[in-house]
Design a protein around this motif. Structure first.
Motif, PDB file in Angstrom:
ATOM      1  N   LYS A   9       1.095  -1.286   0.120  1.00 47.03           N
ATOM      2  CA  LYS A   9      -0.028   0.188  -0.422  1.00 47.03           C
ATOM      3  C   LYS A   9       1.059   1.218  -0.229  1.00 47.03           C
ATOM      4  N   LYS A  10      -0.578   2.462   0.078  1.00 45.05           N
ATOM      5  CA  LYS A  10       1.433   3.506  -0.475  1.00 45.05           C
ATOM      6  C   LYS A  10       1.305   3.938   0.538  1.00 45.05           C
ATOM      7  N   ASP A  11       1.226   3.968   2.489  1.00 43.85           N
ATOM      8  CA  ASP A  11       1.356   3.437   3.198  1.00 43.85           C
ATOM      9  C   ASP A  11       2.871   3.455   3.913  1.00 43.85           C
ATOM     10  N   THR A  13       2.852  -0.549   4.127  1.00 39.84           N
ATOM     11  CA  THR A  13       2.234  -2.044   4.178  1.00 39.84           C
ATOM     12  C   THR A  13       2.482  -2.771   3.919  1.00 39.84           C
ATOM     13  N   TYR A  14       2.632  -4.287   3.741  1.00 36.10           N
ATOM     14  CA  TYR A  14       2.551  -4.923   2.584  1.00 36.10           C
ATOM     15  C   TYR A  14       1.032  -6.090   3.087  1.00 36.10           C
ATOM     16  N   VAL A  15       0.999  -6.324   2.166  1.00 38.63           N
ATOM     17  CA  VAL A  15      -0.756  -6.837   1.793  1.00 38.63           C
ATOM     18  C   VAL A  15      -0.475  -8.511   1.349  1.00 38.63           C
ATOM     19  N   GLN A  16      -1.178  -9.702   1.712  1.00 39.48           N
ATOM     20  CA  GLN A  16      -1.400 -10.774   1.273  1.00 39.48           C
ATOM     21  C   GLN A  16      -1.735 -10.936   0.380  1.00 39.48           C
ATOM     22  N   GLY A  17      -1.457 -11.558  -0.712  1.00 38.16           N
ATOM     23  CA  GLY A  17      -2.033 -12.038  -1.492  1.00 38.16           C
ATOM     24  C   GLY A  17      -3.752 -13.463  -1.661  1.00 38.16           C
ATOM     25  N   HIS A  18      -4.145 -13.176  -2.108  1.00 39.22           N
ATOM     26  CA  HIS A  18      -5.744 -14.456  -1.372  1.00 39.22           C
ATOM     27  C   HIS A  18      -5.953 -15.265  -2.618  1.00 39.22           C
ATOM     28  N   CYS A  19      -7.416 -15.018  -2.610  1.00 36.37           N
ATOM     29  CA  CYS A  19      -7.669 -16.046  -4.211  1.00 36.37           C
ATOM     30  C   CYS A  19      -8.942 -15.460  -4.957  1.00 36.37           C
ATOM     31  N   VAL A  20      -8.566 -15.308  -6.057  1.00 38.19           N
ATOM     32  CA  VAL A  20     -10.003 -14.610  -6.828  1.00 38.19           C
ATOM     33  C   VAL A  20     -10.508 -15.642  -7.425  1.00 38.19           C
ATOM     34  N   ASN A  21     -11.501 -15.483  -8.671  1.00 35.20           N
ATOM     35  CA  ASN A  21     -12.327 -16.108  -9.204  1.00 35.20           C
ATOM     36  C   ASN A  21     -12.104 -15.210 -10.841  1.00 35.20           C
TER      37      ASN A  21
END
Length: 99
Positions: A9-11, A13-21
């Motif tokens: 993110k811009k701040d 912080t790391y965002v975990q990946g997830h499953c997408v359709n």
């Protein structure tokens, strides 16, 4: 189903990946192409209608007549409609035909 990679993110912080359709992505991308295709077909239809020949003149050539006098009488009936019978614009239709 597919796995989406994580991102920052811009701040910071790391965002975990997830499953997408993965099917939903294909649905939206194909939808926009179909709309453009429909608009293109509509435009082509309108252009073809506007360019249609609305002429009420018969298509006649010198080969449709056996004598020059027949061609001349047809030419005299409507000179603007049968102007192709007078190739050199001298007022005499199908000069090469026998009298």
């Amino acid at each position: 189903m597919g796995y989406r990679k994580g991102y920052y993110k811009k701040d910071g912080t790391y965002v975990q990946g997830h499953c997408v359709n993965s099917k939903s992505k294909k649905f939206y991308s194909n939808k926009s192409k179909g709309g453009c295709l429909s608009v293109l077909l509509l435009i082509l239809l309108l252009v073809s209608i506007s360019c249609s020949d609305d002429s009420e003149c018969e298509s006649r050539t010198c080969s449709d007549f056996s004598t020059q006098s027949e061609a001349q009488s047809t030419y005299n009936s409507d000179t603007s409609c049968y102007e192709n019978l007078d190739a050199d614009n001298d007022g005499i239709a199908c000069e090469n035909l026998p009298n």
